[in-house]
Scaffold this motif. Structure first.
Motif, short mmCIF file in Angstrom:
data_model
loop_
_atom_site.label_atom_id
_atom_site.label_comp_id
_atom_site.label_asym_id
_atom_site.label_seq_id
_atom_site.Cartn_x
_atom_site.Cartn_y
_atom_site.Cartn_z
N UNK B 115 0.84 -1.21 0.00
CA UNK B 115 0.00 0.00 0.00
C UNK B 115 0.87 1.25 0.00
N UNK B 116 1.90 1.22 0.81
CA UNK B 116 2.79 2.38 0.89
C UNK B 116 3.51 2.58 -0.43
N UNK B 117 3.90 1.46 -1.04
CA UNK B 117 4.57 1.52 -2.36
C UNK B 117 3.67 2.23 -3.37
N UNK B 118 2.39 1.85 -3.41
CA UNK B 118 1.47 2.45 -4.38
C UNK B 118 1.29 3.95 -4.10
N UNK B 119 1.23 4.32 -2.83
CA UNK B 119 1.10 5.74 -2.48
C UNK B 119 2.33 6.52 -2.96
N UNK B 120 3.50 5.91 -2.72
CA UNK B 120 4.72 6.60 -3.10
C UNK B 120 4.81 6.75 -4.61
N UNK B 121 4.38 5.72 -5.35
CA UNK B 121 4.43 5.80 -6.82
C UNK B 121 3.48 6.87 -7.33
N UNK B 122 2.33 7.01 -6.67
CA UNK B 122 1.38 8.05 -7.09
C UNK B 122 1.97 9.43 -6.88
N UNK B 123 2.67 9.58 -5.77
CA UNK B 123 3.32 10.86 -5.51
C UNK B 123 4.39 11.10 -6.56
#
Lengths: 195, 129
Positions: B115-123
């Motif tokens: 989940x954190x990975x996906x958030x970071x990629x969106x940023x």
């Protein structure tokens, strides 16, 4: 109305919605009268179609209104813009299925319009029926001299006391003629959704 | 009201005058001979229908805007292993754009890491827009 300079404060969509939520029956009758007047001469649009498009545009933010404008003026301006665009489309192409808008999925029991938009093909004959707004309204009041005079005053930008003085009427005469004119412009029950 | 310095088109002047005259007329005069409850019901129906349609159009515009951003912007659709996600986040911990403590990575569940990975990629994508 949306062409106002961007620095002019605009009503938000929630503010616009709050205005309409606060409408009483007289306000809705005023809105219907405006819609009926604005579609005069425009084939393929009912007053209900126009009111629907005006409300949708204001509620979805695609049409905005400056703060401080009277709600009826806001509606009149949006309606004029919509029908002006519709008239331009008709002028550009007589056979334009896109002219027919505002289908409300049969939510109104009295909506007996055909479901297929192709029913509203604008043949050359129907195109010829299109009239400019004022010409169509003049036709509506041609049998009544006083209505014609008041209509001309309004089209000239005169209203209220200014129109009364220009026409040489007392307030009783002016109010009576005004009431007759607004009644003439209001939609009949049979015209509200069918055109 | 309407003066020669900025003359309005006659149709515009007519509709504006009509709007203001209607507003100036008392409610009783507007509703004279009409069934107020029927008029109100039509108005409520008109507003409800317009709100529904406005919602649909706003959603459609949002979908169109998302589609216009293209498939690369949607990190959720790019498959990645937990190991790859942890490695990315470990590197991100050293990136000043992110506030992430690397030591916490070891304590995070696989689900939280992804989940954190996906958030970071969106940023990461929105930074590059």
């Amino acid at each position: 109305m949306s062409a106002e300079p961007s620095t002019t404060p605009r009503l938000s969509t929630s503010e616009v919605e709050a205005i309409f939520q606060g409408f009483g029956p007289a306000d809705w009758q005023r809105a219907e009268t405006l819609a009926s007047a604005a579609v005069q001469g425009l084939v393929g649009w009912s007053p209900r179609d126009l009111l629907h498009e005006a409300l949708v545009g204001l509620l979805d933010g695609s049409r905005t209104c400056p703060v401080g404008v009277h709600p009826m003026v806001m509606l009149a301006s949006v309606m004029r813009s919509i029908v002006s665009n519709a008239r331009q489309r008709v002028a550009a192409s007589p056979v334009d299925l896109g002219v027919r808008v505002g289908h409300v999925d049969g939510e109104y029991a009295e909506d007996t319009r055909p479901a297929a938009h192709g029913e509203v093909l604008l043949t050359p004959e129907r195109v010829a029926e299109h009239r400019e707004l004022l010409a169509a309204v003049e036709d509506l009041v041609k049998a009544d001299d006083e209505l014609q005079l008041l209509l001309m005053a309004w089209a000239d930008g005169s209203r209220g006391d200014e129109a009364m003085q220009a026409l040489g009427w007392d307030s009783k005469t002016h109010d009576a003629v005004r009431k007759r004119l607004t009644r003439r412009l209001a939609p009949l029950a049979t015209e509200w959704s069918l055109r | 009201m309407n003066h020669p310095t900025n003359p309005k088109h006659p149709e515009e002047a007519f509709l504006e005058a009509l709007a203001l005259e209607l507003a100036a007329m008392p409610d009783a005069e507007i509703l004279d001979g009409l069934d107020a409850s029927q008029v109100m019901e039509r108005g409520k129906q008109a507003l409800a229908a317009a709100k529904k349609e406005a919602g649909k159009r706003r959603l459609q515009r949002a979908k169109s805007a998302l589609a216009a951003r293209g498939p690369a912007s949607n990190a959720d659709e790019t498959p990645v292993s937990v190991g790859e996600a942890r490695a990315f986040l470990a590197q991100a911990a050293n990136d000043p754009r992110y506030t992430l403590a690397a030591r916490k990575l070891d304590e995070m569940s696989d689900e939280d890491v992804l989940r954190l990975y996906r958030q970071a990629k969106r940023l990461d994508v929105s930074d590059n827009d």
